[in-house]
Motif scaffolding. Structure first.
Motif: not given
Length: 341
Positions: A286-295, A331-335
């Motif tokens: 199940i892909t994870l919705t997460t906050i993606a900091p700009d590394k 915000l990366m919206e996933r499953e």
């Protein structure tokens, strides 16, 4: 034998100064001349002597990067970004691991007295403002993460409170009413977990959603096993949550494992949100919705801060406002919150 600037100049039929200008990316070189010199460089396999170049400037050509650990994919991915950006400026990165322990973090912050580095990038977990007082190393120091007031050094950090608000608003916007926070801290040490917890509280308060203490699940660490243990505790309460916002992706991934074992459907019964956008979050069952900091932006701002200090040593430590060192996040919206569609 090592190819020299003189060899390249003779092959291209130009002066050594012209070759040097091309190698150092001097702007006022015609495209035709640049191509001519570059062709000779490629033919001969010329490589600049970066050590000599740095020594002429009184520098080592090395930047230290101190991280709590490398087993955590977030730190490994961040280290890769720092190495890439540093290489663009002809710098090598020396990596140190502090274990997130205050003593080691303070030692790194105080500097490498043998002066083997031109600057230090430190990502602390337990460091306190007093640990950096009376610092006698003049190598520029940049901190990764929000350190609060009283630390007179450049800091590169996303807005953790705002990012947490974004995450929790996503969950409540899906109709979730019992949103738990996975990964709380019980101590008073300045830490991003406190800031993300604050963002969690603020959103629930403004939306009239209950935020009872039993929906805060502290963890001893930040790995998958810690997330699994905390998720088990939440499920065993009288009123389990219908959504979880985890401090980081590893905790969320551990939580997903327990939910699968217990037959809890994601996201139908439980929506799960992480933080960090590590590669693993994109490739699970199940892909994870997460906050993606700009590394990449974090790395760039940290390296640029050090280079700015090196170019202007008399610049005071407060001359760059922290607001100018705020990388973006998404915000990366996933499953794990939206389902498979």
């Amino acid at each position: 034998m090592r190819v020299s600037l003189k060899d390249v100049a003779e092959r291209a039929g130009v002066s050594i100064k012209t070759v040097s200008n091309v190698v150092n990316n001097y702007q006022h070189i015609t495209p035709a001349m640049r191509a001519r010199v570059q062709h000779a460089i490629d033919e001969l396999g010329y490589r600049p002597n970066l050590t000599a170049r740095h020594l002429r400037k009184g520098r080592t050509g090395i930047i230290a990067l101190a991280l709590p650990e490398l087993a955590n994919p977030y730190y490994a991915e961040l280290a890769g970004a720092v190495i890439d950006v540093a290489a663009e400026h002809d710098y090598t990165v020396l990596i140190d691991v502090t274990g997130g322990r205050r003593r080691q973090e303070a030692q790194v912050g105080q500097g490498f007295r043998a002066r083997v580095t031109d600057g230090i990038i430190l990502s602390p977990l337990e460091l306190r403002p007093e640990d950096l007082r009376n610092r006698d190393d003049d190598a520029p120091l940049v901190l990764l993460g929000e350190r609060g007031d009283g630390v007179p050094y450049d800091a590169v950090a996303i807005d953790n409170v705002a990012a947490a608000r974004t995450a929790v608003r996503h969950l409540t916007g899906l109709g979730r009413r019992r949103v738990a926070f996975l990964g709380g801290r019980t101590d008073d040490t300045a830490h991003p977990a406190h800031l993300r917890l604050r963002g969690w509280r603020e959103v629930l308060a403004t939306q009239g959603v209950e935020a009872p203490d039993h929906l805060i699940a502290p963890t001893n660490g930040w790995d998958r096993a810690d997330g699994a243990e905390a998720m088990t505790r939440l499920l065993d309460t009288d009123e389990p949550p219908d959504a979880v916002f985890a401090y980081n992706d590893l905790l969320a991934i551990g939580a997903l494992r327990v939910l699968s074992q217990r037959g809890v459907r994601v996201p139908e019964d439980m929506a799960v949100m992480g933080f960090d956008d590590i590669a693993e979050s994109r490739f699970g069952a199940i892909t994870l919705t997460t906050i993606a900091p700009d590394k990449r932006a974090i790395a760039r701002l940290a390296i640029e801060s050090i280079l700015t200090r090196l170019q202007d040593p008399d610049r005071g430590p407060d001359s760059l406002r922290r607001g100018e060192l705020r990388p973006e996040y998404r915000l990366m919206e996933r499953e794990s919150t939206l389902g498979r569609g």
